[in-house]
Write a protein that holds these residues in place. Structure first.
Motif, mmCIF file in Angstrom:
data_model
loop_
_atom_site.group_PDB
_atom_site.id
_atom_site.type_symbol
_atom_site.label_atom_id
_atom_site.label_comp_id
_atom_site.label_asym_id
_atom_site.label_seq_id
_atom_site.Cartn_x
_atom_site.Cartn_y
_atom_site.Cartn_z
ATOM 1 N N TRP A 2 4.491 -5.454 -4.247
ATOM 2 C CA TRP A 2 4.191 -4.173 -4.876
ATOM 3 C C TRP A 2 5.133 -3.927 -6.049
ATOM 4 O O TRP A 2 6.343 -4.102 -5.933
ATOM 5 C CB TRP A 2 4.338 -3.046 -3.862
ATOM 6 N N LYS A 4 5.857 -1.136 -9.397
ATOM 7 C CA LYS A 4 5.527 0.137 -10.032
ATOM 8 C C LYS A 4 5.065 -0.107 -11.459
ATOM 9 O O LYS A 4 5.719 -0.819 -12.222
ATOM 10 C CB LYS A 4 6.729 1.079 -10.036
ATOM 11 N N GLU A 59 1.294 6.622 -12.978
ATOM 12 C CA GLU A 59 2.289 5.701 -12.458
ATOM 13 C C GLU A 59 1.917 5.435 -11.003
ATOM 14 O O GLU A 59 1.563 6.362 -10.263
ATOM 15 C CB GLU A 59 3.684 6.299 -12.533
ATOM 16 N N ALA A 60 1.965 4.177 -10.581
ATOM 17 C CA ALA A 60 1.619 3.840 -9.201
ATOM 18 C C ALA A 60 2.154 2.453 -8.860
ATOM 19 O O ALA A 60 2.471 1.647 -9.741
ATOM 20 C CB ALA A 60 0.106 3.878 -8.995
ATOM 21 N N GLU A 61 2.236 2.172 -7.585
ATOM 22 C CA GLU A 61 2.593 0.846 -7.111
ATOM 23 C C GLU A 61 1.310 0.032 -6.909
ATOM 24 O O GLU A 61 0.382 0.480 -6.227
ATOM 25 C CB GLU A 61 3.360 0.932 -5.790
ATOM 26 N N ARG A 77 -1.466 1.494 -4.071
ATOM 27 C CA ARG A 77 -1.017 2.415 -3.035
ATOM 28 C C ARG A 77 -1.324 3.826 -3.503
ATOM 29 O O ARG A 77 -0.639 4.365 -4.366
ATOM 30 C CB ARG A 77 0.476 2.246 -2.777
ATOM 31 N N GLN A 78 -2.376 4.388 -2.925
ATOM 32 C CA GLN A 78 -2.859 5.662 -3.448
ATOM 33 C C GLN A 78 -1.852 6.788 -3.268
ATOM 34 O O GLN A 78 -1.821 7.724 -4.054
ATOM 35 C CB GLN A 78 -4.201 6.019 -2.816
ATOM 36 N N ASP A 79 -0.952 6.696 -2.277
ATOM 37 C CA ASP A 79 0.028 7.769 -2.087
ATOM 38 C C ASP A 79 1.170 7.710 -3.091
ATOM 39 O O ASP A 79 2.033 8.595 -3.121
ATOM 40 C CB ASP A 79 0.575 7.762 -0.664
ATOM 41 N N THR A 80 1.179 6.655 -3.967
ATOM 42 C CA THR A 80 2.206 6.578 -5.010
ATOM 43 C C THR A 80 1.681 7.025 -6.372
ATOM 44 O O THR A 80 2.441 7.053 -7.343
ATOM 45 C CB THR A 80 2.742 5.139 -5.140
ATOM 46 N N LYS A 82 0.786 9.047 -9.495
ATOM 47 C CA LYS A 82 1.273 10.267 -10.124
ATOM 48 C C LYS A 82 0.823 10.281 -11.580
ATOM 49 O O LYS A 82 1.013 9.299 -12.303
ATOM 50 C CB LYS A 82 2.799 10.351 -10.041
#
Length: 281
Positions: A2, A4, A59-61, A77-80, A82
């Motif tokens: 993963w 960013k 921004e995301a992983e 990773r949808q929870d990352t 922004k």
């Protein structure tokens, strides 16, 4: 692994049901480091608390999807996720062009993109139409509806990761028509008239709303007119975003529309990432 990333969103296809994620949207983006086109998946966009829109910087992983041989395919990773910025069209799409219209992203013809797919599995690219001969809608067969309803039932039975029991399930409607475009590429070596399906989410959202408000016939005319206006070479400098599926890798579809103002300066290289202003960075 993963990593960013900063990604510029350029397209979203109509949501599909998924056995694993209930409902997902295949999303197209530009990698902020390389300037290359990528697809990120899965994203349950309609269920996100802060959904992003086209030409947002996020921004995301992400990591390469090892189960997909297409080099542009990444898991996210949808929870990352922004949202950290947005490219407005106030400059006539000049800054958007600097990121999107790079040599590595633009192909001279559909045939050139297919050749790249055969060589190294390239699965995303942009093609400039010289002439759009026809935009039309095609009625989908009853078998498509039956298959869609089966996928919906399977997804409802297994929804768990992103749509829990306390979350209200949003109704996703079957679209009875498929919009298509028939065009010639802006390449003297291309003599083929291409007839490709259009999967852009915004068009089907417009179609769905117009179906409810104005009826099927008028809705279809409205969507066709919108595509014709957006992609009119007399007013715009149009391109199609083309993508394929893993199962049918040599068959491309229109997964997004790009229509900057004419005579806007283009750049073969994106600006340095460090020169962009991302809120919160």
């Amino acid at each position: 692994m993963w990593t960013k990333k900063k990604l510029l969103i350029w397209g979203k296809t109509y949501p599909e049901f998924s056995r694993t994620y209930y409902e997902t949207v295949c999303t197209g983006a530009v990698d902020g480091e390389t300037g290359r086109l990528v697809r990120i998946y899965p994203i349950p966009l309609r269920y996100m608390t802060e959904p992003f829109k086209k030409y947002d910087w996020i921004e995301a992983e992400i990591e390469r999807n090892s189960s997909d041989f297409r080099p542009e395919s990444f898991r996210i990773r949808q929870d990352t996720i922004k949202v950290v910025g947005h490219l407005d069209p106030d400059d006539g799409w000049k800054e958007r062009n600097q990121w999107v219209l790079r040599d590595g992203n633009v192909f001279s013809s559909v045939e050139a993109l297919q050749a790249a797919e055969k060589k190294d599995h390239t699965s995303l690219g942009m093609v400039k139409p010289k002439e759009i001969l026809r935009v039309y809608c095609k009625r989908r067969p009853d078998s498509d509806r039956v298959e869609w309803e089966q996928h919906r039932a399977q997804a409802l039975a297994q929804r768990d990761l992103f749509v829990d029991a306390e979350t209200e399930t949003k109704d996703l409607q079957f679209m009875p028509v498929q919009y298509r475009a028939c065009f010639r590429c802006d390449d003297p070596g291309c003599t083929t008239e291409h007839d490709l399906s259009i999967l852009d989410w915004e068009l089907y959202q417009l179609s769905r709303k117009q179906y409810a408000q104005r009826g099927a016939a008028q809705a279809e005319r409205d969507v066709i007119k919108k595509v014709e206006d957006q992609m009119d070479p007399g007013k715009r400098d149009p391109y199609f975003f083309l993508g394929n599926t893993k199962a049918h890798s040599n068959s491309f579809m229109i997964v997004g529309l790009y229509y900057p103002a004419r005579d806007v300066q283009k750049s073969k290289r994106p600006p340095e990432t460090g020169t962009l202003k991302f809120p919160g960075f």
